[in-house]
Design an enzyme around this catalytic site. Structure first.
Site, PDB file in Angstrom:
ATOM      1  N   ASN A  43       0.842  -1.194   0.000  1.00 56.24           N
ATOM      2  CA  ASN A  43       0.000   0.000   0.000  1.00 56.24           C
ATOM      3  C   ASN A  43       0.880   1.248   0.000  1.00 56.24           C
ATOM      4  O   ASN A  43       1.971   1.277   0.583  1.00 56.24           O
ATOM      5  CB  ASN A  43      -1.022   0.005   1.135  1.00 56.24           C
ATOM      6  N   ILE A  44       0.377   2.258  -0.700  1.00 53.87           N
ATOM      7  CA  ILE A  44       1.127   3.502  -0.900  1.00 53.87           C
ATOM      8  C   ILE A  44       0.189   4.645  -0.537  1.00 53.87           C
ATOM      9  O   ILE A  44      -0.765   4.929  -1.273  1.00 53.87           O
ATOM     10  CB  ILE A  44       1.593   3.632  -2.369  1.00 53.87           C
ATOM     11  N   GLU A  45       0.432   5.246   0.616  1.00 53.76           N
ATOM     12  CA  GLU A  45      -0.478   6.293   1.108  1.00 53.76           C
ATOM     13  C   GLU A  45      -0.082   7.667   0.578  1.00 53.76           C
ATOM     14  O   GLU A  45       0.964   7.842  -0.069  1.00 53.76           O
ATOM     15  CB  GLU A  45      -0.504   6.245   2.639  1.00 53.76           C
ATOM     16  N   CYS A  54      -4.066   0.679  -2.550  1.00 57.51           N
ATOM     17  CA  CYS A  54      -3.922  -0.546  -1.754  1.00 57.51           C
ATOM     18  C   CYS A  54      -2.858  -1.470  -2.347  1.00 57.51           C
ATOM     19  O   CYS A  54      -2.561  -1.424  -3.545  1.00 57.51           O
ATOM     20  CB  CYS A  54      -5.243  -1.302  -1.705  1.00 57.51           C
ATOM     21  N   GLU A  56      -3.021  -4.664  -2.972  1.00 59.25           N
ATOM     22  CA  GLU A  56      -3.537  -5.578  -3.993  1.00 59.25           C
ATOM     23  C   GLU A  56      -3.547  -4.914  -5.364  1.00 59.25           C
ATOM     24  O   GLU A  56      -3.135  -5.492  -6.373  1.00 59.25           O
ATOM     25  CB  GLU A  56      -4.971  -6.007  -3.648  1.00 59.25           C
ATOM     26  N   CYS A  87     -10.152  -4.921   0.509  1.00 61.95           N
ATOM     27  CA  CYS A  87     -11.262  -3.963   0.589  1.00 61.95           C
ATOM     28  C   CYS A  87     -12.192  -4.161  -0.607  1.00 61.95           C
ATOM     29  O   CYS A  87     -11.878  -4.889  -1.560  1.00 61.95           O
ATOM     30  CB  CYS A  87     -10.729  -2.535   0.641  1.00 61.95           C
ATOM     31  N   CYS A  90     -10.726  -3.314  -4.056  1.00 59.08           N
ATOM     32  CA  CYS A  90      -9.756  -4.325  -4.508  1.00 59.08           C
ATOM     33  C   CYS A  90     -10.447  -5.607  -4.936  1.00 59.08           C
ATOM     34  O   CYS A  90     -10.029  -6.260  -5.893  1.00 59.08           O
ATOM     35  CB  CYS A  90      -8.712  -4.587  -3.431  1.00 59.08           C
TER      36      CYS A  90
HETATM   37  N1  THU Z   1      -5.272  -1.351   2.581  1.00 59.23           N
HETATM   38  C1  THU Z   1      -4.733  -2.173   1.643  1.00 59.23           C
HETATM   39  O1  THU Z   1      -3.586  -1.969   1.202  1.00 59.23           O
HETATM   40  N2  THU Z   1      -5.475  -3.211   1.201  1.00 59.23           N
HETATM   41  C2  THU Z   1      -6.737  -3.497   1.644  1.00 59.23           C
HETATM   42  O2  THU Z   1      -7.416  -4.308   1.046  1.00 59.23           O
HETATM   43  C3  THU Z   1      -7.226  -2.827   2.854  1.00 59.23           C
HETATM   44  C4  THU Z   1      -6.621  -1.489   3.105  1.00 59.23           C
HETATM   45  C5  THU Z   1      -4.481  -0.211   3.067  1.00 59.23           C
HETATM   46  C6  THU Z   1      -4.930   1.117   2.570  1.00 59.23           C
HETATM   47  C7  THU Z   1      -4.372   2.033   3.640  1.00 59.23           C
HETATM   48  O3  THU Z   1      -3.036   2.358   3.316  1.00 59.23           O
HETATM   49  C8  THU Z   1      -4.370   1.196   4.909  1.00 59.23           C
HETATM   50  O4  THU Z   1      -4.504  -0.154   4.466  1.00 59.23           O
HETATM   51  C9  THU Z   1      -5.481   1.533   5.877  1.00 59.23           C
HETATM   52  O5  THU Z   1      -6.714   1.521   5.246  1.00 59.23           O
END
Ligand code: THU
Length: 133
Positions: A43-45, A54, A56, A87, A90
């Protein structure tokens, strides 16, 4: 035969690169394409939270952009000692590129995982087949 152990291990390798200064919730993913290529993702915020990607989708988009449009397995690892499910967004992206019998592998440690089907995690999915009706 799909090597689930290897995919979980690769997902953890992806997780190590997670960029999560805001949530500190690190997720990793690894996809296995039809021709047995593995792509990892994290994941890359973003300071603009909605721009976050996300793990995935990072892995899937890497595969697609390299010319692999069919995914036969995806491993996902997140929180320690529990399963992290993909999520909703995804799940929709996974089904777009999934083979009929895709394996959704959820890891809670490098050696413990469960395997789900697409229908279990996204029953009644809306897909390209619906657009033909
Ligand atoms: N996140 C994912 O990378 N994949 C998911 O399916 C659930 C959420 C990440 C997004 C964000 O960076 C962090 O988890 C909190 O939501």
């Amino acid at each position: 035969m799909i090597n689930c152990d290897l995919l979980v291990k690769k997902a953890y390798e992806g997780r190590a690169n997670a960029y999560t200064p805001y949530s500190n919730f690190k997720v990793g993913a690894a996809v296995l394409t039809e021709d047995d290529t593995i792509y990892t993702g994290c994941n890359i915020e973003n300071a603009s939270y909605g721009a976050t990607n996300c793990a995935e989708r990072t892995a899937i988009f890497k595969a697609i952009s390299e010319g692999h449009q069919k995914i036969k397995a995806i491993a996902i690892v997140g929180v320690e000692n529990d399963y992290t499910y993909p999520c909703g967004i995804c799940r929709q992206v996974i089904v777009e590129f999934a083979t009929k019998d895709i394996k959704i592998i959820l890891g809670k440690s490098p050696t413990e995982y469960i395997v789900k089907t697409m229908d279990e995690i996204l029953p009644g999915a809306f897909t390209k087949e619906d657009l033909k009706k």
